[in-house]
Design an enzyme around this catalytic site. Sequence first.
Site, PDB file in Angstrom:
ATOM      1  N   GLU A  64       0.820  -1.206   0.000  1.00 39.42           N
ATOM      2  CA  GLU A  64       0.000   0.000   0.000  1.00 39.42           C
ATOM      3  C   GLU A  64       0.862   1.267   0.000  1.00 39.42           C
ATOM      4  O   GLU A  64       0.569   2.230  -0.719  1.00 39.42           O
ATOM      5  CB  GLU A  64      -0.918   0.010   1.237  1.00 39.42           C
ATOM      6  N   TRP A 185      20.907 -37.029 -15.083  1.00 37.20           N
ATOM      7  CA  TRP A 185      19.680 -36.361 -14.682  1.00 37.20           C
ATOM      8  C   TRP A 185      18.508 -37.195 -15.173  1.00 37.20           C
ATOM      9  O   TRP A 185      18.468 -37.583 -16.348  1.00 37.20           O
ATOM     10  CB  TRP A 185      19.589 -34.946 -15.254  1.00 37.20           C
ATOM     11  N   ARG A 199      12.363 -23.693  -5.265  1.00 32.68           N
ATOM     12  CA  ARG A 199      13.386 -23.398  -4.249  1.00 32.68           C
ATOM     13  C   ARG A 199      13.392 -21.907  -3.925  1.00 32.68           C
ATOM     14  O   ARG A 199      13.459 -21.505  -2.761  1.00 32.68           O
ATOM     15  CB  ARG A 199      14.775 -23.791  -4.751  1.00 32.68           C
ATOM     16  N   LEU A 311      14.584 -40.234   4.292  1.00 33.54           N
ATOM     17  CA  LEU A 311      14.097 -39.054   4.997  1.00 33.54           C
ATOM     18  C   LEU A 311      12.716 -38.655   4.481  1.00 33.54           C
ATOM     19  O   LEU A 311      11.836 -38.249   5.268  1.00 33.54           O
ATOM     20  CB  LEU A 311      15.084 -37.899   4.858  1.00 33.54           C
TER      21      LEU A 311
END
Length: 374
Positions: A64, A185, A199, A311
Amino acid sequence: MLGPLIISAMSDRDAFWMDQALRLAEQALYITTPNPRVGCVLVSPLGQSIGQGHTQAVGQAHAEVMALQQARQAGHDTRGATAYVTLEPCSHHGRTPPCCDALIQAQVARVVISVQDPNPLVAGQGMARLRAAGIEVTLGVGQARAQELNIGFFKRMQTGLPWVRMKVAASIDGQTSLSNGVSQWITGPAARQDGHHWRARACAVLTGVGTVLQDNPLLDVRMVATPRQPPLVVVDSQWQTPLNAALWGPQRPVWVYGAQANANAREALGQRGAQTTLLANPSGKVDLAALLADLGQRGINELHIEAGHKLNGSWLREGLVDELLLYLAPCLIGPGQGMAQLPTLESLEAAIRLRWVDTTPFGDDLRLMARVLR
């Protein structure tokens, strides 16, 4: 005279200008943490845009104020204008003065707001201040989009915890690497660039020491332009993070959470520049729920996880994941490491259920987004 409060009375004009404000808020995607991403457009009584802006980095001007400054610098009169704001203007003194006061002083006639601020310090008080000054307030224009843009901020304000997004890149047969650990990859450049976008918008990126030891990743933002590198969180029960690991290269905070009382190893990481925290569960591993609560206290709105299958499985088993960001490559690689190490189920009723929220192709790959059903 108390200004009226109108709920979701959306005209085509309101929808148009709020779309512009939301686009401005999107420009703040990488910079405002821990504050929400907010955009504002000022429209004159004649229907012309006279000022616009988005929230700046923490401690700097809110949306604002940026819009009002632009209007004044251009010589525009803000009296009688309508302000389109994607989040309720703040009503408290934080690092900056209240935005509702700035709008009142500017003598705007109307404020159109996407969604009420979930921050308990605001939570309707900004709208009340505006109405007490005789300003008409309309609420609910663009609400869903505004909430989505600040999904982590809303969750942290309501629960004290960050929104947890787990990113996985896998083959069609669900493997994230070959059995020998090779993963570079599986997906192509377009998917990897999009991963860097997620990210960049995160307030922190989290990985495990297993990934650090096996892949030696940077885990920074490189493939999109960003003015900040989010802190890196490493789950490292035994303080094994190498002092010469690649992750130390980028200029960003590194927070290591451990579980073992190894004072020498912990001190060495501290001297290397890490902030270390001991949070052990009864099994001698890092207490993930306590870690998440600690990140909430640090002002982390969105936590982006890029870790290995062990994990990942721990986060999912404990019910701490909100969203999966899954990139699927059109290849079959056979036996390898899966997305997450989960226990063998005896019944499908015990499965972790999700709902699809987005499917988008990136190059040859497909990005799937799914949210865990609670």
